[in-house]
Design a protein around this motif. Structure first.
Motif, PDB file in Angstrom:
ATOM      1  N   ARG A   1      10.317  -7.639 -55.024  1.00 43.24           N
ATOM      2  CA  ARG A   1      11.126  -8.249 -54.103  1.00 43.24           C
ATOM      3  C   ARG A   1      11.980  -9.533 -54.340  1.00 43.24           C
ATOM      4  NH1 ARG A   1       9.838  -3.919 -52.311  1.00 43.24           N
ATOM      5  NH2 ARG A   1       8.561  -3.440 -50.571  1.00 43.24           N
ATOM      6  N   LEU A   2      11.464 -10.295 -55.430  1.00 42.12           N
ATOM      7  CA  LEU A   2      12.374 -11.457 -56.044  1.00 42.12           C
ATOM      8  C   LEU A   2      13.514 -10.771 -56.613  1.00 42.12           C
ATOM      9  CD1 LEU A   2       9.533 -13.361 -57.591  1.00 42.12           C
ATOM     10  CD2 LEU A   2      10.831 -13.858 -55.607  1.00 42.12           C
ATOM     11  N   LEU A   3      13.435  -9.458 -57.178  1.00 46.21           N
ATOM     12  CA  LEU A   3      14.567  -8.887 -58.048  1.00 46.21           C
ATOM     13  C   LEU A   3      15.425  -8.414 -56.997  1.00 46.21           C
ATOM     14  CD1 LEU A   3      15.639  -7.881 -60.894  1.00 46.21           C
ATOM     15  CD2 LEU A   3      14.524  -5.615 -60.260  1.00 46.21           C
ATOM     16  N   ASN A   4      15.192  -7.955 -56.166  1.00 46.38           N
ATOM     17  CA  ASN A   4      15.990  -7.293 -55.007  1.00 46.38           C
ATOM     18  C   ASN A   4      16.429  -8.068 -53.924  1.00 46.38           C
ATOM     19  OD1 ASN A   4      16.143  -4.659 -56.361  1.00 46.38           O
ATOM     20  ND2 ASN A   4      14.024  -4.486 -55.637  1.00 46.38           N
TER      21      ASN A   4
ATOM     22  N   PRO B   1      36.001  -6.195 -66.593  1.00 42.98           N
ATOM     23  CA  PRO B   1      34.756  -6.645 -65.575  1.00 42.98           C
ATOM     24  C   PRO B   1      33.960  -5.604 -65.082  1.00 42.98           C
ATOM     25  CG  PRO B   1      36.923  -8.000 -65.288  1.00 42.98           C
ATOM     26  CD  PRO B   1      37.292  -6.756 -66.059  1.00 42.98           C
ATOM     27  N   GLU B   2      34.758  -4.346 -64.973  1.00 41.80           N
ATOM     28  CA  GLU B   2      33.977  -3.127 -64.387  1.00 41.80           C
ATOM     29  C   GLU B   2      33.101  -2.544 -65.197  1.00 41.80           C
ATOM     30  OE1 GLU B   2      37.024  -3.537 -64.577  1.00 41.80           O
ATOM     31  OE2 GLU B   2      37.688  -3.923 -62.321  1.00 41.80           O
ATOM     32  N   ALA B   3      33.129  -3.006 -66.631  1.00 40.83           N
ATOM     33  CA  ALA B   3      32.172  -2.369 -67.578  1.00 40.83           C
ATOM     34  C   ALA B   3      31.027  -3.228 -68.125  1.00 40.83           C
ATOM     35  CB  ALA B   3      33.058  -1.713 -68.675  1.00 40.83           C
ATOM     36  N   LYS B   4      31.250  -4.640 -67.528  1.00 44.56           N
ATOM     37  CA  LYS B   4      30.346  -5.569 -68.210  1.00 44.56           C
ATOM     38  C   LYS B   4      28.873  -5.293 -67.631  1.00 44.56           C
ATOM     39  CE  LYS B   4      33.473  -9.504 -68.680  1.00 44.56           C
ATOM     40  NZ  LYS B   4      33.641 -11.042 -68.270  1.00 44.56           N
ATOM     41  N   LEU B   5      27.985  -5.786 -68.741  1.00 45.50           N
ATOM     42  CA  LEU B   5      26.492  -5.666 -68.505  1.00 45.50           C
ATOM     43  C   LEU B   5      26.052  -6.733 -68.085  1.00 45.50           C
ATOM     44  CD1 LEU B   5      24.252  -3.473 -69.582  1.00 45.50           C
ATOM     45  CD2 LEU B   5      23.828  -5.264 -71.314  1.00 45.50           C
ATOM     46  N   ARG B   6      25.569  -6.964 -66.651  1.00 43.15           N
ATOM     47  CA  ARG B   6      25.313  -7.945 -65.905  1.00 43.15           C
ATOM     48  C   ARG B   6      23.833  -7.595 -65.031  1.00 43.15           C
ATOM     49  NH1 ARG B   6      29.316 -10.016 -61.987  1.00 43.15           N
ATOM     50  NH2 ARG B   6      28.577 -12.141 -62.467  1.00 43.15           N
ATOM     51  N   LEU B   7      23.111  -8.534 -65.427  1.00 47.30           N
ATOM     52  CA  LEU B   7      21.621  -8.352 -64.942  1.00 47.30           C
ATOM     53  C   LEU B   7      20.987  -9.363 -63.930  1.00 47.30           C
ATOM     54  CD1 LEU B   7      20.110  -7.638 -68.455  1.00 47.30           C
ATOM     55  CD2 LEU B   7      20.769  -6.142 -66.670  1.00 47.30           C
ATOM     56  N   ARG B   8      20.332  -8.973 -63.010  1.00 46.53           N
ATOM     57  CA  ARG B   8      19.463  -9.538 -62.424  1.00 46.53           C
ATOM     58  C   ARG B   8      17.891  -9.481 -62.907  1.00 46.53           C
ATOM     59  NH1 ARG B   8      20.886  -6.003 -58.588  1.00 46.53           N
ATOM     60  NH2 ARG B   8      18.865  -5.745 -57.971  1.00 46.53           N
ATOM     61  N   MET B   9      17.139 -10.648 -62.977  1.00 47.00           N
ATOM     62  CA  MET B   9      15.793 -10.658 -63.549  1.00 47.00           C
ATOM     63  C   MET B   9      14.801 -11.424 -62.690  1.00 47.00           C
ATOM     64  SD  MET B   9      14.562 -11.801 -67.396  1.00 47.00           S
ATOM     65  CE  MET B   9      14.933 -10.090 -68.324  1.00 47.00           C
ATOM     66  N   ALA B  10      13.668 -10.985 -62.792  1.00 49.91           N
ATOM     67  CA  ALA B  10      12.634 -11.387 -61.805  1.00 49.91           C
ATOM     68  C   ALA B  10      11.414 -11.509 -62.844  1.00 49.91           C
ATOM     69  CB  ALA B  10      12.281 -10.964 -60.666  1.00 49.91           C
ATOM     70  N   ILE B  11      10.681 -12.821 -62.726  1.00 51.93           N
ATOM     71  CA  ILE B  11       9.523 -12.918 -63.524  1.00 51.93           C
ATOM     72  C   ILE B  11       8.468 -13.555 -62.585  1.00 51.93           C
ATOM     73  CG2 ILE B  11       8.605 -13.957 -65.777  1.00 51.93           C
ATOM     74  CD1 ILE B  11      11.335 -14.161 -66.847  1.00 51.93           C
TER      75      ILE B  11
ATOM     76  N   ASP C   1      26.375 -13.737 -66.508  1.00 49.36           N
ATOM     77  CA  ASP C   1      26.106 -12.242 -66.736  1.00 49.36           C
ATOM     78  C   ASP C   1      24.563 -12.205 -66.365  1.00 49.36           C
ATOM     79  OD1 ASP C   1      28.587 -11.544 -67.834  1.00 49.36           O
ATOM     80  OD2 ASP C   1      27.947 -12.551 -69.852  1.00 49.36           O
ATOM     81  N   LEU C   2      23.855 -13.321 -66.016  1.00 47.63           N
ATOM     82  CA  LEU C   2      22.363 -13.188 -65.821  1.00 47.63           C
ATOM     83  C   LEU C   2      21.865 -14.140 -64.685  1.00 47.63           C
ATOM     84  CD1 LEU C   2      19.591 -12.022 -66.630  1.00 47.63           C
ATOM     85  CD2 LEU C   2      19.459 -14.167 -68.361  1.00 47.63           C
ATOM     86  N   VAL C   3      21.342 -13.708 -63.794  1.00 45.34           N
ATOM     87  CA  VAL C   3      20.492 -14.578 -62.998  1.00 45.34           C
ATOM     88  C   VAL C   3      19.176 -14.257 -62.789  1.00 45.34           C
ATOM     89  CG1 VAL C   3      20.924 -12.763 -61.049  1.00 45.34           C
ATOM     90  CG2 VAL C   3      20.432 -15.357 -60.508  1.00 45.34           C
ATOM     91  N   VAL C   4      18.083 -15.325 -62.927  1.00 45.53           N
ATOM     92  CA  VAL C   4      16.883 -15.108 -63.057  1.00 45.53           C
ATOM     93  C   VAL C   4      16.137 -15.858 -61.669  1.00 45.53           C
ATOM     94  CG1 VAL C   4      14.700 -15.720 -64.351  1.00 45.53           C
ATOM     95  CG2 VAL C   4      17.068 -15.511 -65.727  1.00 45.53           C
ATOM     96  N   VAL C   5      15.250 -15.194 -61.253  1.00 49.54           N
ATOM     97  CA  VAL C   5      14.440 -15.732 -60.153  1.00 49.54           C
ATOM     98  C   VAL C   5      13.002 -15.761 -60.565  1.00 49.54           C
ATOM     99  CG1 VAL C   5      13.756 -15.256 -57.736  1.00 49.54           C
ATOM    100  CG2 VAL C   5      15.964 -14.406 -58.428  1.00 49.54           C
TER     101      VAL C   5
END
Length: 277
Positions: free
Chosen positions: A124-127, A92-102, A142-146
């Motif tokens: 601001r959406l990203l953060n 878990p500590e080494a997984k590639l997990r992303l927030r994405m905003a479009i 592993d991914l959340v999209v806003v």
């Protein structure tokens, strides 16, 4: 000054700062590889994107001719699949997990990046706090999209993608002086199961509900009460307009009046005889 209207796509790694130097370097390599593979799978040429690399973050402006649906739909789905494959055997500590905003908006090249309100909005959406909370509360994702409200409304809610509007959740975005909202999606999770400190969920495309009205009647001289008791207890009911749905008491005592001057007891009734006690 180069002016255009196009898609702005930002992504950021979770927990990058807590990783040591070797892991940070590896995560950067995995990030670029995953984004490039997802782009190729979606039929997108990422070499034409104007990208700003920021270590654990990529800020990209896409060519104006890029189909919006291919990015929001095919690219995001391909990236989610790529992240799942990359993380399958990682701790878990080494997984590639992303927030994405479009967001789709105006971009202007500046001396040190892209100035303008649309560039601020996507950042601001990203953060936003909801985006951070989504990865914290959904460890299997592993991914959340806003998406920005305008992009969601004109693309997803309008039916121009294979994405279902009901899979998105309207979230409040409050970062620094920015106040707005976006639409959040977990491709591999249930966004509606998240516990967020924000306004209640809204149906896609529905108007924002007004602030709730207090149920307390502004009447300082009277008090409405409703109580239910069982066994040998006593139910006390105030006023002639009060109502007890289920009365399971042996004795029911009424107030004739209940105000700031004191309470005045009325007649009592026994359930077994329905006569006054």
């Amino acid at each position: 000054m180069s002016f255009q209207r196009s898609l702005l796509v930002c992504c950021d790694l979770r927990s990058y700062g807590s990783a040591d130097d070797l892991l940070q370097r590896e995560l950067q390599e995995l990030l670029v590889r995953s984004l490039d593979r997802a782009g190729a799978a979606a039929g997108l040429d990422r070499s034409t994107w104007r990208r700003q690399a920021k270590g654990d973050e990529e800020w990209a402006v896409l060519p104006a001719t890029t189909p919006e649906g291919d990015v929001v739909d095919r690219y995001v789905r391909a990236l989610d699949a790529e992240l799942a494959a990359t993380n399958r055997y990682r701790v878990p500590e080494a997984k590639l997990r992303l927030r994405m905003a479009i967001h789709f908006g105006t971009t202007v090249e500046g001396a040190n990046g892209y100035p303008g309100q649309d560039a601020v909005l996507v950042s601001r959406l990203l953060n936003s706090e909801p985006a951070h909370a989504a990865l914290e509360q959904s460890p299997s994702s592993d991914l959340v999209v806003v998406l920005s409200d305008s992009l969601f409304t004109s693309l997803v809610a309008a039916g121009y993608t294979t994405l279902r509007p009901e899979d998105f959740r309207r979230v409040d975005v409050r970062v620094k002086a920015f106040r707005g909202h976006g639409w959040m999606w977990l491709p591999s999770g249930d966004v509606h199961a998240l516990v967020l400190d924000s306004a209640p969920d809204a149906e896609p495309g529905a108007p924002v509900p007004p602030d709730p009205v207090s149920p307390v009647v502004n009447s300082p001289a009277s008090v409405n009460q409703n109580a239910v008791a069982s066994g040998g207890s006593t139910v006390i009911q105030a006023g002639h307009d009060a109502h007890v749905t289920h009365q399971k008491a042996d004795v029911i005592q009424h107030f004739d009046r209940n105000d700031q001057r004191g309470s005045h007891f009325g007649p009592s009734y026994r359930r077994d005889t329905d006569e006054r006690a």
